[in-house]
Design a protein around this motif. Sequence first.
Motif, mmCIF file in Angstrom:
data_model
loop_
_atom_site.group_PDB
_atom_site.id
_atom_site.type_symbol
_atom_site.label_atom_id
_atom_site.label_comp_id
_atom_site.label_asym_id
_atom_site.label_seq_id
_atom_site.Cartn_x
_atom_site.Cartn_y
_atom_site.Cartn_z
ATOM 1 N N GLU A 129 0.843 -1.191 0.000
ATOM 2 C CA GLU A 129 0.000 0.000 0.000
ATOM 3 C C GLU A 129 0.882 1.245 0.000
ATOM 4 N N GLN B 119 4.894 0.301 -9.883
ATOM 5 C CA GLN B 119 3.701 0.770 -10.585
ATOM 6 C C GLN B 119 2.418 0.426 -9.822
ATOM 7 N N ALA B 120 1.512 1.374 -9.775
ATOM 8 C CA ALA B 120 0.222 1.180 -9.112
ATOM 9 C C ALA B 120 -0.581 0.096 -9.822
ATOM 10 N N TYR C 205 -6.098 5.357 -7.102
ATOM 11 C CA TYR C 205 -5.982 5.970 -5.780
ATOM 12 C C TYR C 205 -7.365 6.114 -5.161
ATOM 13 N N PHE D 170 -3.317 3.598 -2.543
ATOM 14 C CA PHE D 170 -3.399 2.792 -3.752
ATOM 15 C C PHE D 170 -2.463 1.616 -3.532
ATOM 16 N N VAL E 99 0.267 -1.407 -4.902
ATOM 17 C CA VAL E 99 1.391 -1.642 -5.797
ATOM 18 C C VAL E 99 1.667 -3.143 -5.800
ATOM 19 N N PRO F 200 6.070 2.621 -0.332
ATOM 20 C CA PRO F 200 5.310 1.370 -0.385
ATOM 21 C C PRO F 200 5.633 0.492 0.829
#
Length: 157
Positions: free
Chosen positions: A64, A92-93, A97, A104, A106, A130
């Motif tokens: 997250e 990268q997500a 969001y 968001f 990852v 992250p």
Amino acid sequence: MIYGHIQHQQVNQYLPEVILQALEFLNNQSLSELEDGRHDINGNLMFANVMTFDTVLSETKQAEVHKDYIDVQCLISGEETIQYCIESSNNQASTDYDQENDFFLVRNIENANQVTLQPNMFAVFFPGEPHKPGCTQQMPRTIKKVVIKVRKDLLKL
């Protein structure tokens, strides 16, 4: 990311004032008696979310990332491993969001590290970092933890 123990005042005294306020909240509570759910500290600027859940294998989770809040994650009972990494364009997500919940996800985190929390230990994650909490070290365990959400605007250096 910052890693420590809520009672190590000798070291913690050097932390930013807003993180010290979060640690003061933790040190002034009977953590094991905190009920699951939200506990207001300073409205939406600083609040605590208490939760009880089972840890899982890190491979089954996504990391997250927050944009507006700092996480001060403190373990109350059990043992928890948290994977984390520094911000990178390679992370990268995998979800859009969620502004209401400020996160968001990852899928992959590049150059992951990990910390293991025992009761009364904490880890601080800043916006953009992250992190994958709730991971098991060897086998799933039930843990209880509190995550203090600190609005990033409160951090003044």
